[in-house]
Scaffold this motif. Sequence first.
Motif, mmCIF file in Angstrom:
data_model
loop_
_atom_site.group_PDB
_atom_site.id
_atom_site.type_symbol
_atom_site.label_atom_id
_atom_site.label_comp_id
_atom_site.label_asym_id
_atom_site.label_seq_id
_atom_site.Cartn_x
_atom_site.Cartn_y
_atom_site.Cartn_z
ATOM 1 N N MET A 73 98.190 3.445 43.915
ATOM 2 C CA MET A 73 97.542 3.797 44.825
ATOM 3 C C MET A 73 96.317 3.404 43.911
ATOM 4 O O MET A 73 95.076 3.696 44.548
ATOM 5 N N ARG A 114 99.867 -3.592 44.999
ATOM 6 C CA ARG A 114 99.727 -1.934 45.536
ATOM 7 C C ARG A 114 100.616 -1.837 46.690
ATOM 8 O O ARG A 114 100.903 -0.472 47.495
ATOM 9 N N LEU A 168 103.309 -0.099 47.830
ATOM 10 C CA LEU A 168 104.448 1.528 47.727
ATOM 11 C C LEU A 168 105.690 1.943 48.794
ATOM 12 O O LEU A 168 106.758 2.310 47.434
ATOM 13 N N ARG A 185 98.519 2.441 53.027
ATOM 14 C CA ARG A 185 98.146 2.745 52.614
ATOM 15 C C ARG A 185 96.229 2.588 53.462
ATOM 16 O O ARG A 185 95.698 3.103 52.868
ATOM 17 N N SER A 197 94.471 -1.166 53.883
ATOM 18 C CA SER A 197 95.838 -1.385 53.816
ATOM 19 C C SER A 197 96.501 -2.371 52.680
ATOM 20 O O SER A 197 95.556 -3.382 52.412
#
Lengths: 514, 311
Positions: free
Chosen positions: A39, A76, A78, A140, A146
Amino acid sequence: MTDQPTLASTPETGDPGASHGDSAFTPAFDHPLSPKERMTIDRSGMPEQDALLRAANFREVNLGYSQQLAMLEAERCLQCRNPVCIDGCPVRVNIPLFIERLRVGDMDGAAASLLDDNALPCVTGRVCPQEIQCEARCVRAKKGASVAIGSLERFVADWAMANPDRSKSAAATSSGRTVAVVGSGPAGLTAAGELVKKGHDVTVFEAFHAAGGVLIYGIPEFRLPKDIVQQEVDRLKASGVKIETNAIIGRTYTLRELRERFDAVFLAVGAGLPVFMNVPGENYKGVYSANEYLTRVNLMGAWNPESDTPVLKGHRVVVVGGGNVAVDSVRTAKRLGADEATIVYRRGKAELPARAEEVHHAEQEGIRFELQVAPLEVIGDENRWVSGIRCIRMELGEPDGSGRRRPIPIEGSEFVIDCEMVVVAIGTRSNPLLTASEPDLALNQAGYIVTDEHGMSSLPGVFAGGDIVRGAATVILAMGDGKRAAGSVDAWLRGEYPPVDEAFATVSAASTGH
Amino acid sequence: MHAVIDKAQLSPNVTRLVIEAPCIAEIRKPGQFVIVHRAPGAERIPLTIADADADRGTITLVIQAVGKSTEDLVALRPGDTIADVAGPLGKATELIDHGRAVCVGGGVGTAVVHPIALGLAARGVEVISVIGGRSKEWVIFEDELRRAGEVITCTDDGSYGRHGFVTDALRDVIEAGGVDAVYAVGPVPMMRAVAEVTRPYGVPTFASLNAIMLDGTGMCGGCRVAVGGKTLYACVDGPEFDAHQVDFRELADRLGTYREFEAHATEVAHRRRAAAQEDAADAVGGTCLIPGLATTTERQEAAAAAGDRRE
Ligand SMILES: Cc1cc2nc3c(=O)[nH]c(=O)nc-3n(C[C@H](O)[C@H](O)[C@H](O)COP(=O)(O)OP(=O)(O)OC[C@H]3O[C@@H](n4cnc5c(N)ncnc54)[C@H](O)[C@@H]3O)c2cc1C
Ligand SMILES: Cc1cc2nc3c(=O)[nH]c(=O)nc-3n(C[C@H](O)[C@H](O)[C@H](O)COP(=O)(O)OP(=O)(O)OC[C@H]3O[C@@H](n4cnc5c(N)ncnc54)[C@H](O)[C@@H]3O)c2cc1C
Ligand code: SF4
Ligand code: FES
């Protein structure tokens, strides 16, 4: 970001096609990251050509991620247990899967998974309206930016194109059945590729002298380089698809002939008819439809002074419309030397249907936007050359049927924009050349082909998809239709129609870029 | 690829090419045309199918060399190839099926009107062809048209046939009575004059419009013409229209859209041909700026930069 994890190497921008050495594909970090750590990484911007420079050339604006940027951006993601991004993709590309394979450096795996879901990822990675599709859904996006799914897709796809032998699929055994595909845009090319994989003998018929549809004659070089489209076409040919250019169905051959000669037919002729404004002065010299303007520049190469095909070049060019077609036209005019290139659009900025990135790029390039303005009349000089366009300002009223606020003319607000050229980009319709030649082919009121939920038209064995069914939509929706139709055609040829298991019956008609 | 099979010079600037195009030869009808794209980088230009031989799989094009694209085509020799030929395009001519028709041809239009004359004759219509040229050497297709019926040949200078314009001869034929339809193909001023001759007599008159075309399938709108106050597309709604309804002024005007570019392209082509080895740099150009506007240095630089892209 203070608590950012340490990189295994420093990110730098560069040409993704250049550095595809294998061993270099190692994860960006030397230890696996926790979600919390992921994050903390900021979204990597897309490296692009300088705005001033690119406004005077036709080279691609976006340069693509370097390998380092791609590996970093992949970190990045997840890897959500419920990957909502997939729901935002009209063809349900398994986004976290290809990103994870990229992240660990498994390029073959990433490419294989992506190509399995999407036949033309080099194209969609560049032209999909990601901001209203997958990236709009990405979790995100709720907290910051995003994952740059489109940029990652493009990176993996370009790698696959640069390493063709690494992503080859095995040749299928021949089924002995023949299929005619009419139109070589994204719908037709996708269907052809899928059908040949299933062992069918496929011939694509294309009216123009080159294959690719809107990808080759509409979308400009600076957004989608033509050699990419050409490589996709060449790849299809190498896999056994036959392409017959200069074949206009409804003229050179009739649909009836195709039905006699082939076991099944897929119609993917797009929505090619230009719509004009229907205002006085539209036939003055200097008024183009966007179709004509872009075809002259892209397909016929009129951007190049060495081409035999002419195109007018105004100092001041007004483009009417606010979609991708309008923005492509106005940026083309800028590149052909216009000092003032202006968009005239009757709604507001938020309503511009063009991809957000293109609007942003256009602004950087110095394109003027006259928003909430509608054209009333094209003005000509004594020699009937365009000398201006008379417009009226609009205010936005109550939302209309499309959910967007309806523009209402403001009385007394008329004004003239001086210009030498007007390009009309307010939409397209279906071309009756083929559809009207076959009275039994069911059409809706607007002239588009009506199909059942598996893509079959009212004529048995004749399927249809893409813009000729949906009206002007998007590349990815056309491709989704092509893939679904290939499944249906295959079922039809095996005598198992309607198909039972069909991943693409649900191709969403939602969110389009137009 | 379409091979050039045969070639003949018909007049000082009109050439006949017979080319391979079996699919088109089989189904084309009088009045239809093809779009020809000689090679990559060339223009797509419309040319009428002047004749066809389905057995040999060939079509005949009769081409008047008026600019770069047509000159490049007539420079081809038997054995050379043309990259792309698309068609047949346009609506077939509405042929009347009895009575008497006059086919009026001017310049290369004489060749274009030829399949119409033959088509009419094949239906039993009495055909009178009225054709013209500047002088004797410019008259083409006279013998071919005789196969359809009587031919009245006119020359502007009186060096052959009747002295005067085709419109004068046409008026005499109409005065003599019994004309049911007139088909006119030629330069815009001629077709416009023909329409004015026949209008008072109320004789149905068809003109084949040579609007500027690109795709020939209705997708660009570049070929739009005003007919009876409506905008129609010459490539799909025509190329033939009711001559009494056509706005010839607008047609002539729109045909001038690329005049500057054409003049430049032709000049460059001529210069190149004359001195094939000369420095290529001075040939770059053809910017086609809208007339009356100055060409600034920045503009030229921008155009040069635009040309400088990665291949
Ligand atoms: C300038 C422009 C920019 C765009 N930008 C974007 C974008 O950024 N993102 C996005 O998602 N979408 C974009 N779109 C929309 C997208 O390109 C289309 O939705 C998509 O191409 C439709 O695909 P298709 O296969 O249905 O038809 P098309 O791509 O239109 O292809 C149809 C093909 O069929 C051929 N054809 C037509 N009639 C016949 C016939 N009778 N016989 C034989 N062949 C025939 C045509 O020549 C053409 O090649 C853009 C469109 C344009 C015009
Ligand atoms: C339906 C149709 C049928 C035709 N049939 C014939 C024929 O059988 N024989 C013949 O010699 N000519 C025919 N023409 C005209 C021919 O297409 C043009 O002369 C040719 O395109 C000129 O190209 P150029 O580069 O040689 O000349 P240019 O120097 O480009 O132009 C010379 C003239 O031709 C016109 N022209 C230019 N480009 C085009 C274009 N793409 N389409 C139409 N006109 C254009 C220009 O307005 C100009 O007046 C036909 C035109 C149409 C529309
Ligand atoms: S929603 Fe975003 S973070 Fe989640 S899997 Fe998809 S791309 Fe990755
Ligand atoms: S030539 Fe393009 S619409 Fe007629």
